[in-house]
Design an enzyme around this catalytic site. Structure first.
Site, PDB file in Angstrom:
ATOM      1  N   CYS A  19       4.299 -16.125   3.243  1.00  0.00           N
ATOM      2  CA  CYS A  19       2.846 -16.234   3.149  1.00  0.00           C
ATOM      3  C   CYS A  19       2.331 -17.549   3.708  1.00  0.00           C
ATOM      4  O   CYS A  19       1.116 -17.708   3.883  1.00  0.00           O
ATOM      5  CB  CYS A  19       2.405 -16.067   1.693  1.00  0.00           C
ATOM      6  SG  CYS A  19       2.058 -14.341   1.286  1.00  0.00           S
ATOM      7  N   LYS A  75       0.243 -17.028   6.869  1.00  0.00           N
ATOM      8  CA  LYS A  75      -0.987 -16.235   6.842  1.00  0.00           C
ATOM      9  C   LYS A  75      -2.154 -16.984   7.477  1.00  0.00           C
ATOM     10  O   LYS A  75      -2.160 -18.211   7.573  1.00  0.00           O
ATOM     11  CB  LYS A  75      -1.350 -15.886   5.394  1.00  0.00           C
ATOM     12  CG  LYS A  75      -0.435 -14.863   4.749  1.00  0.00           C
ATOM     13  CD  LYS A  75      -0.891 -14.516   3.345  1.00  0.00           C
ATOM     14  CE  LYS A  75      -2.184 -13.729   3.355  1.00  0.00           C
ATOM     15  NZ  LYS A  75      -2.506 -13.178   2.024  1.00  0.00           N
ATOM     16  N   ASP A 106     -10.254  -7.223  -2.541  1.00  0.00           N
ATOM     17  CA  ASP A 106      -9.379  -7.110  -3.695  1.00  0.00           C
ATOM     18  C   ASP A 106      -7.942  -6.924  -3.226  1.00  0.00           C
ATOM     19  O   ASP A 106      -7.654  -6.924  -2.021  1.00  0.00           O
ATOM     20  CB  ASP A 106      -9.809  -5.948  -4.602  1.00  0.00           C
ATOM     21  CG  ASP A 106      -9.706  -6.315  -6.073  1.00  0.00           C
ATOM     22  OD1 ASP A 106      -8.615  -6.745  -6.492  1.00  0.00           O
ATOM     23  OD2 ASP A 106     -10.717  -6.193  -6.791  1.00  0.00           O
ATOM     24  N   ASP A 107      -7.018  -6.741  -4.187  1.00  0.00           N
ATOM     25  CA  ASP A 107      -5.605  -6.649  -3.827  1.00  0.00           C
ATOM     26  C   ASP A 107      -5.299  -5.395  -3.017  1.00  0.00           C
ATOM     27  O   ASP A 107      -4.407  -5.403  -2.174  1.00  0.00           O
ATOM     28  CB  ASP A 107      -4.743  -6.660  -5.101  1.00  0.00           C
ATOM     29  CG  ASP A 107      -4.749  -8.016  -5.769  1.00  0.00           C
ATOM     30  OD1 ASP A 107      -4.288  -8.978  -5.138  1.00  0.00           O
ATOM     31  OD2 ASP A 107      -5.221  -8.126  -6.916  1.00  0.00           O
ATOM     32  N   ASP A 154       1.195  -5.168   3.589  1.00  0.00           N
ATOM     33  CA  ASP A 154       1.564  -6.580   3.669  1.00  0.00           C
ATOM     34  C   ASP A 154       2.825  -6.701   4.502  1.00  0.00           C
ATOM     35  O   ASP A 154       3.671  -5.791   4.511  1.00  0.00           O
ATOM     36  CB  ASP A 154       1.825  -7.154   2.269  1.00  0.00           C
ATOM     37  CG  ASP A 154       1.227  -8.544   2.103  1.00  0.00           C
ATOM     38  OD1 ASP A 154       1.326  -9.326   3.067  1.00  0.00           O
ATOM     39  OD2 ASP A 154       0.677  -8.834   1.035  1.00  0.00           O
ATOM     40  N   ASP A 212       0.648  -5.991  -5.105  1.00  0.00           N
ATOM     41  CA  ASP A 212      -0.750  -5.566  -5.054  1.00  0.00           C
ATOM     42  C   ASP A 212      -0.983  -4.320  -5.912  1.00  0.00           C
ATOM     43  O   ASP A 212      -2.033  -4.170  -6.542  1.00  0.00           O
ATOM     44  CB  ASP A 212      -1.165  -5.276  -3.608  1.00  0.00           C
ATOM     45  CG  ASP A 212      -1.263  -6.542  -2.773  1.00  0.00           C
ATOM     46  OD1 ASP A 212      -1.480  -7.616  -3.350  1.00  0.00           O
ATOM     47  OD2 ASP A 212      -1.104  -6.450  -1.540  1.00  0.00           O
ATOM     48  N   GLY A 238       8.172   4.860   8.389  1.00  0.00           N
ATOM     49  CA  GLY A 238       7.680   3.575   8.849  1.00  0.00           C
ATOM     50  C   GLY A 238       7.718   3.458  10.352  1.00  0.00           C
ATOM     51  O   GLY A 238       7.753   4.463  11.080  1.00  0.00           O
ATOM     52  N   HIS A 239       7.755   2.242  10.824  1.00  0.00           N
ATOM     53  CA  HIS A 239       7.737   1.970  12.258  1.00  0.00           C
ATOM     54  C   HIS A 239       8.615   0.760  12.534  1.00  0.00           C
ATOM     55  O   HIS A 239       8.632  -0.204  11.766  1.00  0.00           O
ATOM     56  CB  HIS A 239       6.305   1.695  12.737  1.00  0.00           C
ATOM     57  CG  HIS A 239       6.217   1.395  14.200  1.00  0.00           C
ATOM     58  ND1 HIS A 239       6.358   2.363  15.172  1.00  0.00           N
ATOM     59  CD2 HIS A 239       6.029   0.230  14.866  1.00  0.00           C
ATOM     60  CE1 HIS A 239       6.247   1.811  16.369  1.00  0.00           C
ATOM     61  NE2 HIS A 239       6.046   0.513  16.212  1.00  0.00           N
ATOM     62  N   ASP A 268      -2.266 -10.844  -7.957  1.00  0.00           N
ATOM     63  CA  ASP A 268      -0.985 -11.525  -7.782  1.00  0.00           C
ATOM     64  C   ASP A 268      -1.228 -12.773  -6.934  1.00  0.00           C
ATOM     65  O   ASP A 268      -2.039 -12.775  -6.011  1.00  0.00           O
ATOM     66  CB  ASP A 268       0.082 -10.617  -7.173  1.00  0.00           C
ATOM     67  CG  ASP A 268      -0.303 -10.044  -5.821  1.00  0.00           C
ATOM     68  OD1 ASP A 268      -1.514  -9.920  -5.542  1.00  0.00           O
ATOM     69  OD2 ASP A 268       0.609  -9.709  -5.033  1.00  0.00           O
TER      70      ASP A 268
END
Length: 739
Positions: free
Chosen positions: A399, A402, A428-429, A446, A469, A519-520, A605
């Site tokens: 993080c 970010k 919000d989360d 995320d 989250d 997913g990717h 969180d």
């Protein structure tokens, strides 16, 4: 440079430590290096007697494998090897799936655990160090306080046993205790040295009051004594095994060529009959050139091992190694005096201690004094502003990478307000969607820029981070989609890496009650792992907007991970602190969420915007101010000292600007957290029960502040104010953090 071959070092022994140092100075392009070791440090055994005697601290004799692996560009896996599948080229591990190798080396040392009746229950081997050191510290403290009798038995009258006996005697005397120490030797005399050295050791032990029993056969170890065959029992509240070198039991269960559990190797340090495996140090045996079990041989073999590992990976020619027949023995004699023996010549005195100390510290300097990370200077013509960005600290992972809250909020201003089935969106989360059949679904995404080189642990932390989250909104995780960027590598290594990631992602999501549904994946410059997760809740999910004045704030995890990760990236962090933080970050928070969600008015969180930023988010959305108590906020071990020294993550300045605090100033409140704790606004009257419920589930909760009427202002006080109906709770809840 793309990865094409996997080199795995099993164990953090002396030879492997020196290989890591050399590898960091000149890595082999295309080779991905992995180290497997149970913990973040490895002991230098030459300083063990000095540590036991009290001449050294624990830091003096521990090799920091976290820093060393960072220097070498290696991933470090905290686990134990328990087997080998040579056909599949896999190392079996105790706590996770097998790890595939192209070339591997084994340097796991030996153990002093003895196969004697009662030893497992009442004895302790001199190796491994961690177990012995903890037992010794407890015993020393108990004897100093008069809680146990200072009776010690050392089984084994070789150099190691005699050194430990003298060291323990010296330490007990220094603690004001009159020790009764006995060395028990099965042979006719103490071993491992010549006649002159033996006589000097006997004189030294006699001077310390140590009793030496020879031709003594141990029958059984009891809680307070050692039973001998045909001789009187030896009183022993501490029984230490130092009788020879014992191979790790798991080796005997493999098909590795071996003698008495020790791996057979040739002159090139390669395992006999296997071009992909090497072994070195005390766990290996050279039938053509027998040698004692001594660390000096591992140190001397390290340059040849380093060369031959590179040769095995690149198709080069290997070198041979011939251990010397005679070597210098430097033996500690309890106090700061030592004995040297070589070629039958023996010298004793404080000057020998100083010589030994200089040699030992020189070795530790070799593996612990690492070059600082150098940021290349910007050169040549460039656009305005580039030099300033490049001159700043390197971009952090997790993080810490970010975008700041202020920049992000500005970019999201044009996003449409929630409408239709979308109940909550930006701010919000997670987004909240109303379900057609009733209830609600939350959805969040995320991803994390890698801050460690282990895809398995990185995946575990990224999954916990993303699920945070969902847990923060009191929802039950439902499904997850993975978004993965792997560094450029061969197809075979891609398959290995993605297999690790997929297995762990499936495991973490399944444990949380969710499924991995796809997913990717793509290749890119560095490992990046993320998840899109959904969850469900029958009632309206928790948000940051319903906290009330009078609520107290409960935090479930320490802060300071951003500082630790930034310091780790620069090679400045203590490896034990990094490992401890990573272990906490990898733990799910479903139990905490289940306890907090039913009583919390608001919850989030703590992640990239730091504790201050997330408290401010609750306050602004709820129309409150917050009083935070500095002494109540849990901090990761090592983070405070690093922060005070000026270490910070790249996101901290933006966090500071976005969430200013009145009163005491503390940079750690702006530290971006990865997989940070849950932060809940809970009615003060219910907080006692919440803290107790968390403790009953093996979790931790810290009451860190209180909300008042206001408009989003934050104040930090040095300590908790003991006022209000929950003062007794606050005093209890803010006791020192056990995590």
């Amino acid at each position: 440079m793309p990865y094409t071959r996997d080199l795995v070092l099993v164990g953090g022994g002396h030879a492997h430590a020196l290989v890591l140092k050399a590898w960091g100075m000149d890595p082999l392009p295309g080779a991905r290096l992995t180290v497997i070791n149970p913990g973040p440090t490895a002991p230098y055994t030459g300083m063990l007697p000095g540590y036991v005697a009290g001449h050294y601290g624990r830091d003096d004799l521990e090799i920091d494998l976290v820093r060393l692996c960072r220097h070498a560009g290696a991933r470090l896996i905290f686990d134990k090897a328990v087997g080998f599948d040579r056909a599949r080229r896999e190392v079996a591990l105790e706590g996770r799936g097998p790890l595939t190798y192209d070339v591997a080396s084994i340097d796991v040392g030996i153990t002093a655990q003895m196969d004697l009746p009662g030893f497992a229950e009442h004895g302790i081997g001199a190796k491994p160090l961690d177990t012995y050191a903890a037992r010794w510290r407890d015993f020393l403290e108990q004897t100093a306080q008069g809680q146990v009798a200072p009776d010690v038995a050392v089984i084994g009258g070789g150099v190691a046993g005699c050194e430990l006996a003298m060291a323990m005697t010296f330490a007990l005397r220094a603690a004001g205790v009159a020790p009764r120490v006995t060395v028990i030797e099965a042979g006719p005399q103490i071993s491992g040295v010549g006649d002159k050295a033996r006589q000097r050791m006997l004189v030294a032990m006699d001077g310390l009051g140590i009793v030496v029993k020879t031709e003594a056969t141990v029958v059984e170890i009891c809680a307070d004594k050692v039973l001998l065959s045909g001789q009187a029992p030896v009183a022993a509240m501490l029984c230490v095994g130092a009788a020879g070198a014992f191979a790790h039991s798991w080796i005997a269960h493999t098909d590795l060529p071996q003698r008495d559990g020790f791996i057979e190797i040739g002159a090139d340090l390669g395992v006999v009959g296997d071009k992909a495996l090497f072994a070195v140090g005390d766990c290996a045996v050279m039938p053509h050139a027998p040698r004692p079990k001594a660390g000096v041989f591992a140190v001397r073999a390290a340059p040849v091992l380093h060369h031959n590992l590179r040769a095995a990976l690149s198709g080069g020619r290997r070198k041979t190694w011939k251990p010397q027949k005679n070597y210098l023995k430097l033996i500690s004699m309890g106090g700061q005096t030592a004995m040297a023996e070589k070629f039958g010549v023996t010298l004793t005195g404080p000057f020998m201690w100083r010589w030994k100390d200089r040699i030992d510290r020189a070795f530790m300097d070799r593996v612990n004094d690492l070059p600082k990370m150098v940021v290349p200077k910007a050169m040549g013509e460039m656009a305005t502003g580039v030099a300033e960005i490049l001159a700043a600290r390197p971009l952090c992972g997790g993080c810490g990478a970010k975008v700041g809250h202020g920049v992000l909020s500005g970019a999201l201003q044009t996003v449409a307000q929630p409408s239709g089935e979308v109940v909550a969106g930006v701010g919000d989360d997670a987004a909240v969607l109303r379900q057609p059949g009733g209830g609600f679904q939350v959805i969040s995404t995320d991803h994390l820029r890698s801050f460690i080189d282990d895809p398995e642990l990185m995946t575990r932390i990224a999954a916990v981070h993303a699920l945070g989250d969902v847990w923060a909104m009191g929802a039950q995780p439902q499904v997850g989609l993975a978004s993965i960027v792997v560094p450029q590598m061969s197809a075979e290594l891609q398959a290995r890496t993605l297999s690790e990631i997929t297995q762990v992602a499936t495991e973490v999501l399944h444990a949380a009650g969710a499924q991995l549904v796809g997913g990717h994946t793509t290749m890119g410059p560095e490992l990046t792992i993320g998840f899109t997760v959904t969850g469900t809740r029958e009632s309206m999910p928790l948000t940051v907007a319903a906290a009330k004045a009078g609520d107290v704030l409960i935090l479930t995890r320490p802060i300071g991970s951003g500082v630790l990760l930034a310091a780790d990236m620069a090679g400045q962090a203590d490896g034990r602190d990094v490992a401890s933080a990573l272990a906490i970050m990898a733990q799910a928070q479903d139990r905490e969420a289940a306890i907090l969600a039913p009583v919390a008015h608001a919850m989030t969180d703590v992640t990239g915007f730091g504790l201050a930023g997330h408290v401010k988010a609750i306050c602004e959305a709820s129309g409150t101010d917050a009083d935070l108590w500095q002494d109540a906020i849990p901090i990761y071990a090592g983070a405070r000292a690093l922060s005070d020294a000026g270490v910070s993550s790249t996101l901290m300045p933006a966090n500071h600007a976005d969430a200013p605090i009145e009163g005491v100033q503390d940079a750690l409140l702006y530290d971006p957290q990865t997989a940070g704790g849950l932060l809940a606004a809970v009615p003060e009257g219910q907080s006692t029960a919440v803290i107790e419920s968390l403790g009953a589930k093996g979790c931790v909760g810290h009451v860190i502040g209180r909300l008042t009427e206001g408009a989003g202002h934050l104040r930090l006080k040095a300590c908790c104010s003991k006022v209000g109906t929950g003062s007794e709770l606050l005093e209890h809840a803010n006791a020192p953090c056990s995590s």
